[in-house]
Design an enzyme around this catalytic site. Structure first.
Site, PDB file in Angstrom:
ATOM      1  CG  ASP A 175      -2.239   0.728   0.951  1.00 32.72           C
ATOM      2  OD1 ASP A 175      -2.146   1.886   0.523  1.00 32.72           O
ATOM      3  OD2 ASP A 175      -3.335   0.197   1.175  1.00 32.72           O
ATOM      4  CG  HIS A 198      -0.697   1.656  -3.298  1.00 29.03           C
ATOM      5  ND1 HIS A 198      -1.974   1.384  -2.889  1.00 29.03           N
ATOM      6  CD2 HIS A 198      -0.268   0.545  -3.951  1.00 29.03           C
ATOM      7  CE1 HIS A 198      -2.304   0.138  -3.267  1.00 29.03           C
ATOM      8  NE2 HIS A 198      -1.278  -0.383  -3.907  1.00 29.03           N
TER       9      HIS A 198
END
Ligand SMILES: *[C@@H]1O[C@H](CO)[C@@H](O)[C@H](O)[C@H]1NC(C)=O
Ligand SMILES: *[C@@H]1O[C@H](CO)[C@@H](O)[C@H](O)[C@H]1NC(C)=O
Ligand SMILES: *[C@@H]1O[C@H](CO)[C@@H](O)[C@H](O)[C@H]1NC(C)=O
Ligand SMILES: *[C@@H]1O[C@H](CO)[C@@H](O)[C@H](O)[C@H]1NC(C)=O
Ligand SMILES: *[C@@H]1O[C@H](CO)[C@@H](O)[C@H](O)[C@H]1NC(C)=O
Length: 351
Positions: A175, A198
């Protein structure tokens, strides 16, 4: 115990494996004072060498609060240092992640003048390092690693904190490498390598229709390798408050999906996506000395809201090209005002 003394809580059931010594199982919590920490009124040190492993199976948490594993609460002057590894053994949680997301992070909750350095964090079931309610905190030389497809495994998440420094660290996760939540100021992020992951994200902010205040965030000398986003700001339309005085400087992107992105209409629930008159105000954001490649056609995407436009955006010396030979990239700006000098792709900002 005075306010300066440090408590290390091991919540619930945790097994501690030290490579060279014995194995011990700890229930509830123990006090670092019993393990050689001093209460000299200035600094307490906890050194971690060897590996601390979380229980492998979620079922071992039955009847216990799985949201608590390793936490430091109400501490001042606690420096967690070492050459050790914190292994969350998260796989079994990821496999059932849609049903249940425990917050099994290494947490600092409410602290002053504390730090984490020289540690490895691997395979957390969720966020690897959570810093919340801290004032003056530093993270230096940490390596964070979990698979690219492990859900919600942020590297570092920061909430309600001020005066944070994150330096010299490598983050590879499933993430956000670093995510900055609703109430934060004076955060300096320098010399960080992100990817996979991310990206470095301010947000998402204002999800619960709440007021947010995020300011003075400076990201410099960061590299992004095959991440989904690079420098990102994302806010919910239903939120209120502001994000301001943000600098992204000296960034390098290698094959990043959305290198520069502001999404002021962030929504992952269908009903929240309709155009609203509210929004989090985004202003004074500087992008400077930014180079690299994008895997999608939109390398710069400043997608701001109609009712609360982005203002005071400044771009200087930005050069983004396609990661795919022979392809072009473009810039998309919606309701974004500011100025740009030496920016490719161009044009984007409204004057
Ligand atoms: C941190 O400092 C603030 C402001 O000086 C104080 O109110 C708070 O009690 C301190 N917290 C801890 C855990 O020492
Ligand atoms: C993290 O977990 C994955 C999946 O279980 C495993 O393949 C990988 O080796 C682990 N990483 C480390 C550094 O142990
Ligand atoms: C940024 O990186 C460059 C080159 O690697 C280095 O010379 C410079 O000191 C770094 N800046 C900071 C603030 O660490
Ligand atoms: C980017 O990541 C890949 C693996 O995903 C690695 O082989 C490569 O060396 C990395 N590139 C840089 C510039 O770090
Ligand atoms: C900008 O945001 C709107 C509203 O969420 C969305 O429909 C649109 O696809 C976005 N545009 C880009 C280029 O991301």
């Amino acid at each position: 115990m005075d306010a300066f003394s440090a408590l290390l809580f091991l919540y619930g059931l945790a097994s501690l494996h030290f490579t060279r010594s014995n194995l011990c199982t700890v229930e509830d919590h123990f006090d670092v004072m019993d393990y050689g920490a001093t209460s000299d009124g200035y600094t307490d040190d906890s050194r971690i060498s060897g590996t601390i492993m979380a229980p492998k199976s979620p079922s071992l948490w039955d009847g216990k609060d799985a949201s608590q594993w390793l936490g430091f609460k109400d501490v001042s002057g606690l420096n967690v240092d070492g050459l050790g590894t914190i292994d969350g053994q998260g796989k079994a949680w990821w496999d059932q992640s849609c049903r249940y997301h425990p917050q099994l992070a290494f947490k600092f909750i409410s602290c002053n003048g504390s730090s984490v350095s020289n540690l490895n964090f691997i395979n957390s079931s969720q966020t690897h390092i959570l810093v919340t309610g801290c004032n003056s905190f530093s993270i230096n030389n940490v390596l964070i690693e979990s698979p690219q497809n492990s859900p919600n495994t942020d590297g570092i998440h920061i909430h309600s904190s001020q005066q944070l420094v994150i330096t010299n660290s490598q983050i590879r996760c499933g993430d956000d490498c670093i995510s900055i939540g609703d109430h934060n100021s004076n955060i300096q992020i320098t010399n960080v390598e992100c990817g996979p992951g991310h990206g470095i994200s301010i947000g998402s902010l204002g999800k619960s229709r709440n007021y947010v205040n995020v300011e003075k965030i400076h990201v410099t000398n960061a590299s992004f390798n095959r991440t989904t986003n690079g420098a990102r700001i994302k806010t919910w339309q239903v939120g209120r408050g502001y994000v301001r005085d943000i600098v992204f400087e000296n960034l390098v992107f290698n094959s990043v999906k959305n290198p520069i992105i502001i999404d002021q209409n962030y929504c992952d629930i269908r009903d929240a996506c309709k155009e609203q008159v509210t929004g989090v105000e985004i202003s004074n954001v500087i992008y400077k000395e930014i180079y690299g490649t994008s895997t999608t056609g939109i390398a710069i995407n400043l997608n701001c809201s109609k009712s609360v436009p982005c203002r005071g955006i400044s771009m200087e010396s930005v050069l983004l090209t396609s990661a795919k030979a022979g392809r072009h990239v473009t810039a998309n700006c919606r309701n974004a005002y500011g100025q740009e000098i030496d920016v490719i792709p161009y044009p984007c900002l409204l004057g």
